[in-house]
Write an enzyme that holds these catalytic residues in place. Sequence first.
Site: not given
Ligand code: PEP
Ligand code: MG
Length: 555
Positions: A190, A432, A456, A503
Amino acid sequence: MYTCKGKCVFGGWAIGKIRVFNKGERKVKRISVKDPDKEMERFNKAKAEAAFQLKKLYDQVLKEVGKANAAIFKVHLLLLEDSLYLSSIEKIIKELNYNAEYAIEETTEKIVIMFSSIDNAYLRSRTADIRDVSTRIINILSGEEEFTIDSEEPIILFADDLSPSETVQLDRERCKIAAFVTAQGAAFSHTAILARTMNIPLIIKADIELNTEFNNKNAVVNGSEGLVYIDPNTEFITEIQNIISTEAKARESLNVLRGLPNVTIDGAKVELNANICHAKDVVTVIRNDAGGVGMYRSEFLFLEKEDFPDEEMQFDQYKAIAEILGKNMKCIIRTLDIGADKQLPYLPLPKEDNPAMGVRSIRISLRYPEVFRTQLRAIHRASAYGRVGILFPMITSVEELRKVKAFSAKVRDEVIKDGCSVGEVTYGIMIETPAAVVISDLLASEVEFFNIGTNDLAQYAMAADRQNPELDEYFDPYNTALMRMIKMTTDNAKKKGVHVSICGELASNTALTDLFLAIGVDSLSVPPSLILPLRKLIRETNLSKVRDEALKILG
Ligand code: PEP
Ligand code: MG
């Protein structure tokens, strides 16, 4: 000049002064003292200095951002006078004859264990404050300073690693971070996501030395190649300054694409939305002409605070985003997605062997209904101001989804009963987990939109922790299993008229854009700065010519 090499995560050139961020792995030693009274005096002096610092911080924060934000320092001041805390420290120094640092650390751990076992979320959340206060006094005793950056010049930040909360708390108002360079780190962490959203070059796994002697030396970062040049000569700096201004001009030239549709030469359309981490990022959403916010990672609001943001504070943020985007642009707010690498200091979670597969994300919201209720109340109230969609992360079953939807509906009724206005909301889920992909046909009957979280999804599909830099090879963007999962989810979504968006970070991988268009996803949600470059690429694509080649990735 000499060069260090690392792995590029987010590109671009940057020039600035180095600042080394050392977390100062402090190991408190237990030392026997000959004169406990003198040691007590040492402790009391450090405590008085801590009180002085806290009062100063209180006044400063009160003046700059108001009483609510300053209150935390009042709490810390009270803890400094807590009789349980002080008597335990005194006992260890005077009766056991140990040094002040050890007495503080021992006392802190004892209180933290005691509070953690109490069935009271408020008291549990105070353990982070006790740790903070103790760290402050120990730092004073050992002469360490807190890390703050106050600089007029752009900073190239060197660190061993940065947690999302450290990244988010770096004071962006008082300094300009030109680039992050870390010795560790993972491309899908993150912190990496945050750097992309902030449009700041990031190099990970760099062979840098974290020596404070580097502080204030000039450095040039080539984010695209993963290179850091330390102590470059003036000719080199001038050369790079020229490259930076040519690139800025090229970026400006993309402005002619503002207002134009994301459509291929042969008429295939896709929405381009933006992922954001802060309410203030919404400005960049508008500036880059995104279709709206495809995913607001609301947990970053929680990560930058010292305690749970209350309903009003959350409402202000969600309302600001919804209002600026208005009724035509999407505003997808993802509910709290914490756990694994995103830890809230004020919500100490039990230690787990596999946190990525543990109590995280929607599982936390369901275990802490008051936290979930407060957030949902704020989102429903904000729905009166824009086109709000509520996105639930990490869903793994239809039953779980029905439970969260029922909870949300109940909260909405409460909000209406309280006389607050609300607008329409749509519901969506993150796809995910492999479980969600496999039952995406069933989940599609329950929601209006799917957001495919490839970060994920790749981690769970490949059984490869996204935080573990040893496992990079498992995050191959052309992975057939992952691409088939995207196709399967999209096919199931389309049968039920559910909007499907990608996303995760792969949405911005331009080598995959043809494939995503060929699969027929409705939207790509990417960091704001990538909207216009992607629009350019899409408008130059003739899908009928590249479709067959692109689909070969599916095997
Ligand atoms: C993902 O898991 O692809 C996602 C968009 O959420 P994050 O990266 O915040 O876990
Ligand atoms: Mg995620």
